[in-house]
Design a protein around this motif. Structure first.
Motif, mmCIF file in Angstrom:
data_model
loop_
_atom_site.group_PDB
_atom_site.id
_atom_site.type_symbol
_atom_site.label_atom_id
_atom_site.label_comp_id
_atom_site.label_asym_id
_atom_site.label_seq_id
_atom_site.Cartn_x
_atom_site.Cartn_y
_atom_site.Cartn_z
ATOM 1 N N HIS A 363 0.836 -1.205 0.000
ATOM 2 C CA HIS A 363 0.000 0.000 0.000
ATOM 3 C C HIS A 363 0.870 1.255 0.000
ATOM 4 N N PRO A 364 0.466 2.330 -0.710
ATOM 5 C CA PRO A 364 1.208 3.595 -0.641
ATOM 6 C C PRO A 364 1.395 4.035 0.808
ATOM 7 N N MET A 365 2.538 4.655 1.074
ATOM 8 C CA MET A 365 2.891 4.988 2.440
ATOM 9 C C MET A 365 2.158 6.227 2.942
ATOM 10 N N LEU A 366 2.135 6.358 4.268
ATOM 11 C CA LEU A 366 1.503 7.506 4.901
ATOM 12 C C LEU A 366 2.133 8.806 4.420
ATOM 13 N N HIS A 367 1.303 9.831 4.256
ATOM 14 C CA HIS A 367 1.701 11.175 3.832
ATOM 15 C C HIS A 367 2.108 11.219 2.366
ATOM 16 N N ASN A 368 1.925 10.119 1.624
ATOM 17 C CA ASN A 368 2.148 10.143 0.182
ATOM 18 C C ASN A 368 0.913 10.726 -0.513
ATOM 19 N N PRO A 369 1.085 11.434 -1.640
ATOM 20 C CA PRO A 369 -0.063 12.034 -2.326
ATOM 21 C C PRO A 369 -0.990 11.016 -2.980
ATOM 22 N N ASP A 370 -0.549 9.750 -3.108
ATOM 23 C CA ASP A 370 -1.397 8.712 -3.695
ATOM 24 C C ASP A 370 -1.924 7.743 -2.637
ATOM 25 N N TYR A 371 -1.814 8.119 -1.372
ATOM 26 C CA TYR A 371 -2.321 7.269 -0.292
ATOM 27 C C TYR A 371 -3.843 7.410 -0.166
ATOM 28 N N ASP A 372 -4.515 6.296 0.111
ATOM 29 C CA ASP A 372 -5.941 6.312 0.444
ATOM 30 C C ASP A 372 -6.181 5.189 1.436
ATOM 31 N N PHE A 373 -6.902 5.473 2.500
ATOM 32 C CA PHE A 373 -7.165 4.475 3.538
ATOM 33 C C PHE A 373 -7.892 3.270 2.943
ATOM 34 N N PRO A 374 -7.428 2.047 3.225
ATOM 35 C CA PRO A 374 -8.096 0.855 2.684
ATOM 36 C C PRO A 374 -9.371 0.530 3.463
ATOM 37 N N ASP A 375 -10.505 0.607 2.795
ATOM 38 C CA ASP A 375 -11.788 0.368 3.455
ATOM 39 C C ASP A 375 -11.880 -1.020 4.087
ATOM 40 N N GLU A 376 -11.143 -1.983 3.550
ATOM 41 C CA GLU A 376 -11.249 -3.358 4.028
ATOM 42 C C GLU A 376 -10.923 -3.510 5.507
ATOM 43 N N ILE A 377 -10.105 -2.617 6.044
ATOM 44 C CA ILE A 377 -9.665 -2.804 7.432
ATOM 45 C C ILE A 377 -10.553 -2.070 8.447
ATOM 46 N N ILE A 378 -11.581 -1.367 7.969
ATOM 47 C CA ILE A 378 -12.481 -0.667 8.884
ATOM 48 C C ILE A 378 -13.126 -1.650 9.855
ATOM 49 N N GLU A 379 -13.668 -2.744 9.325
ATOM 50 C CA GLU A 379 -14.349 -3.718 10.179
ATOM 51 C C GLU A 379 -13.368 -4.364 11.151
ATOM 52 N N THR A 380 -12.134 -4.604 10.714
ATOM 53 C CA THR A 380 -11.121 -5.187 11.595
ATOM 54 C C THR A 380 -10.825 -4.268 12.771
ATOM 55 N N GLY A 381 -10.706 -2.984 12.481
ATOM 56 C CA GLY A 381 -10.455 -2.020 13.548
ATOM 57 C C GLY A 381 -11.596 -1.975 14.547
ATOM 58 N N ILE A 382 -12.831 -1.953 14.033
ATOM 59 C CA ILE A 382 -14.007 -1.934 14.906
ATOM 60 C C ILE A 382 -14.034 -3.174 15.800
ATOM 61 N N ASN A 383 -13.834 -4.339 15.190
ATOM 62 C CA ASN A 383 -13.927 -5.589 15.950
ATOM 63 C C ASN A 383 -12.845 -5.688 17.021
ATOM 64 N N THR A 384 -11.646 -5.181 16.716
ATOM 65 C CA THR A 384 -10.561 -5.230 17.698
ATOM 66 C C THR A 384 -10.870 -4.330 18.882
ATOM 67 N N PHE A 385 -11.303 -3.114 18.606
ATOM 68 C CA PHE A 385 -11.698 -2.213 19.686
ATOM 69 C C PHE A 385 -12.846 -2.814 20.506
ATOM 70 N N TYR A 386 -13.844 -3.352 19.808
ATOM 71 C CA TYR A 386 -15.023 -3.868 20.503
ATOM 72 C C TYR A 386 -14.676 -5.082 21.364
ATOM 73 N N LYS A 387 -13.761 -5.902 20.889
ATOM 74 C CA LYS A 387 -13.327 -7.056 21.681
ATOM 75 C C LYS A 387 -12.630 -6.585 22.953
ATOM 76 N N ILE A 388 -11.805 -5.543 22.850
ATOM 77 C CA ILE A 388 -11.176 -4.963 24.046
ATOM 78 C C ILE A 388 -12.251 -4.441 24.994
#
Length: 400
Positions: A363-388
């Motif tokens: 994936h393009p690196m942070l602060h690069n002009p062609d970077y875009d957050f990958p939507d696929e990991i949204i659910e993973t982030g939610i589930n990890t927080f919710y499990k905590i």
């Protein structure tokens, strides 16, 4: 996307259909991406997020400058658990061929804060359906992370006394690591950093008679040589420590004048706060000696100050346990990330931990002009927080 469209997405989520839930979050993230705003200007961003989460009836909303926190309060004694997302964007011109490209010229979500805040919004939906029976759950949408000012302003705000978390957690997406992987580390997770500005005041003179003035040029050369020699002495510091000269200004463009003023700007960075203190002290000692030798007055100031983000082991273990139960791949980091995070303002005061969420190996690196957050990991982030959240609420005598 218009406000009515956002409201329609919110209503779609209440159908409890997983696909609709996730697609609606994707839509929210794209809306945030289109409306990227710089630090201390996140008015529309904050409004979009607040319109979304207040539909899930938190017990309280607290405003912090251009950010806010939502709280579910059981009204019973117990732990207070806080999750934090950053919401600001960067002054970078976007180079992406996407439909939801930023509408604000020269401003884009090149660090993925649109994704982080979307994860937090999704977590709000889950907690609203399963609020705490004891204690409080707090979700903080924090402004001005990129400048290092947002977290400090939040924790020093008198309103924060109504939160005072027992535990605090945050995440950052990390390109270069596999999608959905979880990056954890005890102790220092991200480096301390600060910008150093040195002003050297001498005396101008005619360029034909430089001996009648005090030119800072020789001091600049000596400072640079001595600063980099200091960093090269690895035994001086306990872990990774660095200094980067980022800007130099000397005099004015006037061929008839020998300059009498200069500025040197550098970024100081270290894995530990103790090494940062040592680096600052040594740099200031060098400056004093060079200025005295060259007969210069000087001034030194600091900006964008980020302490090191120090993870509590108990909190890090909660992340490990949650990730393991979700069958996520866990990477144990050996070294702290060299970038800095103002999440450190929370972990320096409260028990907590920060972790990484893999955004893709290529994936393009942070602060690069062609970077875009990958939507696929949204659910993973939610589930990890919710499990905590659920695991900590069990410690709070909550049975789920």
């Amino acid at each position: 996307m218009e406000k009515n469209d956002i409201q329609a997405d919110i209503e779609e989520i209440t159908n409890h259909n997983t696909d609709s839930f996730i697609n609606s979050l994707y839509s929210l993230r794209h809306t945030l991406h289109m409306n990227a705003e710089l630090s201390h200007r996140e008015k529309k961003t904050s409004g979009i997020l607040k319109d979304f989460v207040k539909s899930y009836n938190p017990d309280e909303i607290i405003d912090f400058d251009f950010g806010f926190a939502i709280i579910w309060d059981s009204g019973k004694p117990g732990k207070t658990l806080m999750f934090r997302a950053d919401i600001d964007a960067l002054p970078i011109s976007e180079q992406l061929g996407i439909e939801y490209i930023s509408l604000n010229s020269g401003v884009m979500h090149a660090c993925g804060h649109d994704g982080h805040s979307t994860i937090m919004a999704g977590l709000a939906v889950k907690i609203s359906n399963n609020p705490p029976d004891t204690g409080k759950a707090v979700l903080l949408f924090q402004p001005a992370e990129e400048t290092g000012e947002g977290a400090e302003r939040v924790v020093t705000n008198s309103k924060f006394s109504r939160i005072e978390p027992d535990y605090v957690f945050g995440l950052h997406n990390i390109p270069g690591y596999p999608l959905h992987s979880i990056l954890v580390k005890d102790n220092s997770f991200a480096c301390a950093s600060r910008g150093m500005t040195i002003k050297l005041i001498g005396k101008t003179s005619h360029a034909a008679e430089p001996e009648n003035g005090v030119n800072p040029v020789f001091a600049i050369k000596e400072l640079i040589d001595k600063f980099y020699a200091l960093i090269a002495e690895k035994d001086t510091f306990s872990a990774f420590t660095n200094l980067t000269i980022i800007h130099i200004r000397l005099g004015e463009i006037a061929f008839g004048t020998s300059p009498g003023y200069a500025e040197v700007m550098a970024t100081l960075r270290s894995e530990t706060n103790d090494d940062m203190d040592l680096l600052v002290s040594n740099c200031e000692n060098i400056l004093q000696k060079v200025a005295k030798k060259e007969k210069l007055q000087f001034d030194i100031s600091y900006s964008e100050i980020f302490p090191a983000t120090i993870n509590d082991k108990e909190a890090s273990d909660m992340i490990r346990d949650a990730s393991s139960e979700l069958n996520l791949y866990i990477t144990e980091l050996k070294n702290a990330f060299r970038w800095s995070e103002d999440f450190s303002q929370y972990t320096s005061r409260f028990k907590g931990a920060f972790f990484g969420l893999g955004a893709g190996s290529d994936h393009p690196m942070l602060h690069n002009p062609d970077y875009d957050f990958p939507d696929e990991i949204i659910e993973t982030g939610i589930n990890t927080f919710y499990k905590i959240y659920t695991k900590l609420m069990k410690k709070n005598k909550r049975i789920l």
